[in-house]
Write a protein that holds these residues in place. Structure first.
Motif, short mmCIF file in Angstrom:
data_model
loop_
_atom_site.label_atom_id
_atom_site.label_comp_id
_atom_site.label_asym_id
_atom_site.label_seq_id
_atom_site.Cartn_x
_atom_site.Cartn_y
_atom_site.Cartn_z
N PRO A 24 -4.84 35.31 53.07
CA PRO A 24 -5.46 33.43 53.91
C PRO A 24 -5.63 33.43 54.24
CG PRO A 24 -5.93 32.99 51.30
CD PRO A 24 -5.28 33.77 51.65
N SER A 27 -4.21 34.76 57.56
CA SER A 27 -5.57 35.74 58.13
C SER A 27 -6.26 34.23 58.88
CB SER A 27 -6.11 36.09 56.59
OG SER A 27 -5.52 37.15 56.50
N ASN A 66 -7.22 40.32 56.01
CA ASN A 66 -7.13 39.69 54.84
C ASN A 66 -7.17 41.34 53.29
OD1 ASN A 66 -7.82 37.41 53.79
ND2 ASN A 66 -9.24 37.16 55.31
N SER A 123 -10.38 35.81 49.57
CA SER A 123 -9.42 35.38 50.64
C SER A 123 -11.06 35.30 51.90
CB SER A 123 -8.62 36.34 50.61
OG SER A 123 -7.55 35.97 51.68
N THR A 127 -10.91 32.18 54.92
CA THR A 127 -10.52 32.15 56.06
C THR A 127 -11.73 31.69 56.50
OG1 THR A 127 -8.69 33.80 55.47
CG2 THR A 127 -9.75 33.77 57.68
#
Length: 234
Positions: A24, A27, A66, A123, A127
């Motif tokens: 994450p 990302s 992700n 994740s 993010t």
């Protein structure tokens, strides 16, 4: 669950959990990079394309980053926990468990899929949450952040779980058939390139349908692999 605990003790999860925690972060950096680029993008919006200055677009970037990370992580885990366990070097030990072969196989899959399934969901959530929070302090996106913008990400999170699990299982099957570990990773990347290209071009609905189709195929694949395991000779 005892078999799952045994699998965790045989091969520690820590390296994979650390990797899952890093995904994450990368990302989020990808989302920020695209947001900065979009700020300085001077070209006119292309018809039928996603608006690159909207939160919908950056939700897609988060999804792509992700899911790509967890597809690679999941393929690697399945190689280590499943495919290597049934290799010529380890098959005698694996088939020597005094329990059902199906249960042993299922425990290995459950461990890997639970990590990547829960991981990709969390994740994407992390993010998006961090990005939306940062937008309240310094706005990079020329769009109005609303509750609807946040809520619209929820279906993508569940789609990400389905897509990651399906792609990893199908990639495992392809690699198993050819007895090739590198082929598992390569297949996972190639399989993911199809829905990611559809998604990045704005075909969200088609991507979701494809994810469901891949998931159905993965269920068939698991049954085929289970039958192969049952027929293995120690």
């Amino acid at each position: 669950m005892n078999l799952v605990q045994i699998e965790r003790q045989k091969k520690p999860l820590k390296p994979y959990l650390i990797t899952a925690a890093i995904i994450p972060i990368f990302s989020l950096l990808l989302v920020y990079l695209m947001a900065i680029i979009a700020q300085y993008e001077m070209s006119e919006p292309i018809p039928n394309q996603v608006n690159t200055s909207s939160y919908v677009f950056f939700g897609q970037i988060s999804f792509i980053g992700n899911v790509a990370g967890f597809v690679c992580l999941g393929a690697t885990m399945l190689v280590k926990y499943v495919m290597e366990a049934y290799s010529e070097r380890n098959i005698y030990l694996t088939l020597g468990y005094p329990v059902s072969r199906t249960k042993v196989f299922a425990s290995k899959l459950f461990l890997c899929l639970s990590v990547i399934g829960i991981g990709v969901f969390v994740s994407i959530f992390v993010t998006n949450t961090l990005f939306f929070i940062s937008e309240s302090f310094y706005q990079l996106v020329d769009d109005q952040l609303s509750f609807q913008s946040v809520l619209s990400q929820l279906p993508l999170m569940f789609t990400g779980v389905i897509l990651v699990i399906a792609i990893c299982l199908i990639a495992l099957f392809i690699g198993w058939l050819k007895n090739s570990i590198p082929l598992v990773i390569i297949s996972a990347i190639l399989l993911y390139s199809i829905p990611s290209n559809l998604f990045s071009s704005g075909n969200t609905l088609i991507m979701v349908v494809l994810a469901v189709v891949l998931f159905v195929i993965s269920l068939v694949v698991v049954n085929v692999l289970k039958n192969k395991v049952l027929r293995l000779e120690a």
